[in-house]
Design a protein around this motif. Structure first.
Motif, mmCIF file in Angstrom:
data_model
loop_
_atom_site.group_PDB
_atom_site.id
_atom_site.type_symbol
_atom_site.label_atom_id
_atom_site.label_comp_id
_atom_site.label_asym_id
_atom_site.label_seq_id
_atom_site.Cartn_x
_atom_site.Cartn_y
_atom_site.Cartn_z
ATOM 1 N N ALA A 57 0.670 -0.810 -0.286
ATOM 2 C CA ALA A 57 -0.042 0.115 0.724
ATOM 3 C C ALA A 57 0.671 1.177 0.056
ATOM 4 C CB ALA A 57 -1.007 0.187 1.198
ATOM 5 N N THR A 60 3.657 2.305 2.523
ATOM 6 C CA THR A 60 4.634 1.999 3.510
ATOM 7 C C THR A 60 5.835 1.593 3.506
ATOM 8 O OG1 THR A 60 4.185 0.536 1.983
ATOM 9 C CG2 THR A 60 2.118 -0.276 3.301
ATOM 10 N N GLY A 61 6.471 2.530 2.734
ATOM 11 C CA GLY A 61 7.542 2.255 2.839
ATOM 12 C C GLY A 61 8.652 1.319 2.475
ATOM 13 N N SER A 63 9.820 2.841 -0.942
ATOM 14 C CA SER A 63 11.602 3.564 -1.832
ATOM 15 C C SER A 63 12.025 3.058 -0.337
ATOM 16 C CB SER A 63 10.854 4.401 -1.814
ATOM 17 O OG SER A 63 9.716 4.445 -2.718
ATOM 18 N N ASP A 99 10.895 9.586 -3.647
ATOM 19 C CA ASP A 99 11.478 9.095 -3.850
ATOM 20 C C ASP A 99 12.841 9.158 -4.472
ATOM 21 O OD1 ASP A 99 9.428 6.813 -3.739
ATOM 22 O OD2 ASP A 99 9.228 5.902 -5.922
ATOM 23 N N GLU A 148 9.606 -1.342 -7.794
ATOM 24 C CA GLU A 148 8.573 -0.628 -6.739
ATOM 25 C C GLU A 148 7.395 -1.019 -7.199
ATOM 26 O OE1 GLU A 148 9.850 3.035 -4.148
ATOM 27 O OE2 GLU A 148 7.775 2.526 -3.909
ATOM 28 N N VAL A 150 3.463 0.882 -6.708
ATOM 29 C CA VAL A 150 2.119 0.100 -5.598
ATOM 30 C C VAL A 150 1.278 -0.504 -5.752
ATOM 31 C CG1 VAL A 150 0.417 2.036 -4.594
ATOM 32 C CG2 VAL A 150 2.803 3.050 -5.401
ATOM 33 N N ASN A 195 7.074 -3.507 7.769
ATOM 34 C CA ASN A 195 8.236 -2.319 7.913
ATOM 35 C C ASN A 195 7.491 -1.252 9.272
ATOM 36 O OD1 ASN A 195 10.157 -0.793 7.706
ATOM 37 N ND2 ASN A 195 8.991 0.322 5.766
ATOM 38 N N LYS A 196 8.476 0.017 9.540
ATOM 39 C CA LYS A 196 7.784 0.719 10.940
ATOM 40 C C LYS A 196 8.114 -0.100 11.855
ATOM 41 C CE LYS A 196 6.040 3.924 6.992
ATOM 42 N NZ LYS A 196 5.376 5.077 6.618
ATOM 43 N N ARG A 199 6.828 1.488 15.394
ATOM 44 C CA ARG A 199 5.578 2.764 15.251
ATOM 45 C C ARG A 199 5.187 1.067 16.374
ATOM 46 N NH1 ARG A 199 4.046 5.941 11.554
ATOM 47 N NH2 ARG A 199 5.214 6.652 10.480
ATOM 48 N N THR A 253 10.997 -4.446 10.037
ATOM 49 C CA THR A 253 11.787 -4.102 9.319
ATOM 50 C C THR A 253 11.495 -2.578 9.657
ATOM 51 O OG1 THR A 253 11.005 -3.467 7.704
ATOM 52 C CG2 THR A 253 12.437 -5.660 7.614
ATOM 53 N N ALA A 255 12.920 0.985 8.400
ATOM 54 C CA ALA A 255 13.906 0.975 6.869
ATOM 55 C C ALA A 255 14.580 2.812 6.920
ATOM 56 C CB ALA A 255 13.361 0.818 5.394
HETATM 57 N N1 LIG Z 1 8.723 5.355 11.053
HETATM 58 C C1 LIG Z 1 9.518 4.898 10.302
HETATM 59 N N2 LIG Z 1 9.038 5.718 9.394
HETATM 60 C C2 LIG Z 1 9.228 4.970 7.894
HETATM 61 C C3 LIG Z 1 9.372 3.913 7.800
HETATM 62 N N3 LIG Z 1 10.041 3.678 6.509
HETATM 63 C C4 LIG Z 1 9.854 4.321 6.052
HETATM 64 N N4 LIG Z 1 9.222 5.284 6.831
HETATM 65 C C5 LIG Z 1 8.315 6.942 6.411
HETATM 66 O O1 LIG Z 1 7.389 6.545 5.791
HETATM 67 C C6 LIG Z 1 7.604 7.783 4.612
HETATM 68 C C7 LIG Z 1 7.471 7.060 3.426
HETATM 69 O O2 LIG Z 1 7.760 6.194 2.617
HETATM 70 P P1 LIG Z 1 7.862 5.383 1.505
HETATM 71 O O3 LIG Z 1 9.540 4.832 1.809
HETATM 72 O O4 LIG Z 1 8.204 7.117 0.761
HETATM 73 O O5 LIG Z 1 7.081 5.025 1.413
HETATM 74 P P2 LIG Z 1 6.642 4.449 -0.190
HETATM 75 O O6 LIG Z 1 6.318 2.987 0.010
HETATM 76 O O7 LIG Z 1 7.988 3.750 -1.110
HETATM 77 O O8 LIG Z 1 5.823 5.394 -0.746
HETATM 78 P P3 LIG Z 1 4.834 5.159 -2.252
HETATM 79 O O9 LIG Z 1 5.954 5.381 -2.946
HETATM 80 O O10 LIG Z 1 4.491 7.232 -2.326
HETATM 81 O O11 LIG Z 1 3.671 4.525 -2.275
HETATM 82 C C8 LIG Z 1 8.359 8.406 5.014
HETATM 83 O O12 LIG Z 1 7.839 9.163 5.490
HETATM 84 C C9 LIG Z 1 9.403 7.237 5.813
HETATM 85 O O13 LIG Z 1 10.332 8.534 5.755
HETATM 86 C C10 LIG Z 1 10.347 2.842 9.362
HETATM 87 O O14 LIG Z 1 11.031 2.121 8.976
HETATM 88 N N5 LIG Z 1 9.929 3.870 10.216
#
Ligand SMILES: Nc1nc2c(ncn2[C@@H]2O[C@H](COP(=O)(O)OP(=O)(O)OP(=O)(O)O)[C@@H](O)[C@H]2O)c(=O)[nH]1
Ligand SMILES: [Mg+2]
Length: 360
Positions: A57, A60-61, A63, A99, A148, A150, A195-196, A199, A253, A255
């Motif tokens: 989704a 989610t992190g 990138s 990205d 990558e 979505v 991921n995250k 949190r 993870t 990230a």
């Molecule tokens: N707290 C926390 N924040 C994270 C983590 N990984 C990513 N983020 C944050 O989450 C937000 C989205 O991260 P992206 O890596 O851009 O996520 P994405 O899935 O690529 O997003 P889209 O490409 O827009 O779908 C950013 O603000 C990151 O800094 C993590 O492990 N922990």
């Protein structure tokens, strides 16, 4: 550009020119007719890269994970190409800009090549263009290709099918735990990532994912059963056929690198390596590759046939047929048979295999 020029470009890609690679990818992305020549020329040089799809989704992190994984692979001296596919936003779109910024710390390293593909209105179809771009990168000699997308719809699922290893990324706090995961997306996962993990709520997400996996996966070790009117979990015995299945591991993870540093990236790499080992072990590999090529072939045949039909049928002919269906003189399937039998189309079925597959 002449065929000779395309040939030179493809040869330059093989000898490692990043400039040629970027130029050829642009031609592939724009579905330029001569790109097909280059793709045919490069095809025998493909099949070496490990293609890893990362989906999930928005936000989610993905990138951030791609970034962390790329760095980890670079530390092992593996070269990495990254394709960020964005099915909706135009080339200057916010997501891709984001990205770029997130992956900035990778730039300047010649062992990393990053390409964003914004493909709204794409001529050749999103999954085909992605496949072709992956092949060009593969021929260019990259060890790892990270793709990558979505995970939101069918087209993303199709793209992900291009990968050898598919990682589905989930994160806490995106609504009702696992609700953010579409069942179809979960099914394609070779590895699940929560991921995250820093949190709150990560443990809940992990637990919910585990439950879903255990209920839904053919290799699930636990099954529920009714015993004296009570629902109980029982362990299934391991059978030989089941040993050939892959049970998707769940990896936690973190990230991002700003405060506490990344976490679990090494575990994720290990899971990827295990999946690769599983794939390179006899029957699984052959079956996997056969399926991927089968899907691609049908997709290309479909596009080419439709294209051919469109070229041979006049808009008038089509309109007449639609009118006859509307008037209930013809049913839709009979209309299809009629259109395929139309004399102007006689050549279609016999010629189709000789057609260039560029569809343009
Ligand atoms: N707290 C926390 N924040 C994270 C983590 N990984 C990513 N983020 C944050 O989450 C937000 C989205 O991260 P992206 O890596 O851009 O996520 P994405 O899935 O690529 O997003 P889209 O490409 O827009 O779908 C950013 O603000 C990151 O800094 C993590 O492990 N922990
Ligand atoms: Mg992203």
């Amino acid at each position: 550009m002449s065929a000779g020029d395309t040939h030179t470009l493809a040869e330059a890609v093989l000898s490692g020119s990043r400039r040629a690679l970027a130029r050829l990818l642009t031609r592939v992305e724009q579905a330029q007719p001569d790109a097909q020549d280059a793709l045919s020329f490069l095809f025998p040089h493909t099949g070496h890269a490990h293609v890893i799809g990362i989906t999930g989704a928005p936000g989610t992190g993905k990138s951030s994970l791609v970034n962390a994984l790329a760095k980890a692979y670079r530390q092992q001296d593996k070269t990495v190409a990254i394709i960020a596919v964005d099915p909706t936003s135009p080339f200057t779109g916010g997501a891709i800009l984001g990205d770029r910024i997130r992956m900035q710390d990778l730039s300047g390293d010649s062992g990393v090549f990053i390409r964003s593909m914004a493909t709204r209105g794409n001529l050749g179809g999103l999954s085909r263009t992605t496949r072709d771009a992956i092949r060009v990168m593969d021929a260019a000699g990259f060890d790892i290709i990270l793709v990558e997308t979505v995970g939101a719809g069918q087209s993303e699922v199709d793209i992900v099918r291009t990968a050898q290893t598919t990682i589905v990324v989930e994160a806490p706090g995106l609504g009702d735990d696992v609700q953010a995961i579409k069942a179809g997306i979960l099914e394609i996962a070779d590895i699940l990532v929560v991921n995250k993990a820093d949190r709150p709520g990560a443990t809940n997400t992990l637990r919910a994912l585990k439950t879903m996996l255990e209920l839904g996966h053919p290799t699930s070790r636990t099954q529920t059963t009714h015993h004296h009117g009570q629902l109980m979990a029982v362990e299934k015995p391991v059978t030989d056929t089941e040993a050939a299945f892959w049970l998707p591991p769940i990896v936690e993870t973190v990230a991002v690198t700003d405060t506490s540093g990344t976490r679990g990236i090494d575990n994720l790499q290990q899971a990827i390596a295990s999946h690769q080992a599983y794939l390179s072990d006899g029957p699984a590999r052959a079956q996997h590759e056969y399926q991927r090529i089968e899907i691609e072939l049908y997709e290309r045949l479909q596009q080419t046939l439709i294209h051919r039909l469109r070229q041979q049928l006049s808009p008038d002919q089509l309109r007449q047929v639609i009118d006859r269906i509307t008037a209930r003189e013809l049913d839709p399937q009979a209309a299809v048979d009629l259109l395929l039998e139309s004399p102007s189309l006689e050549k279609t079925s016999s010629d189709v295999l000789q057609l260039p597959l560029s569809g343009s």
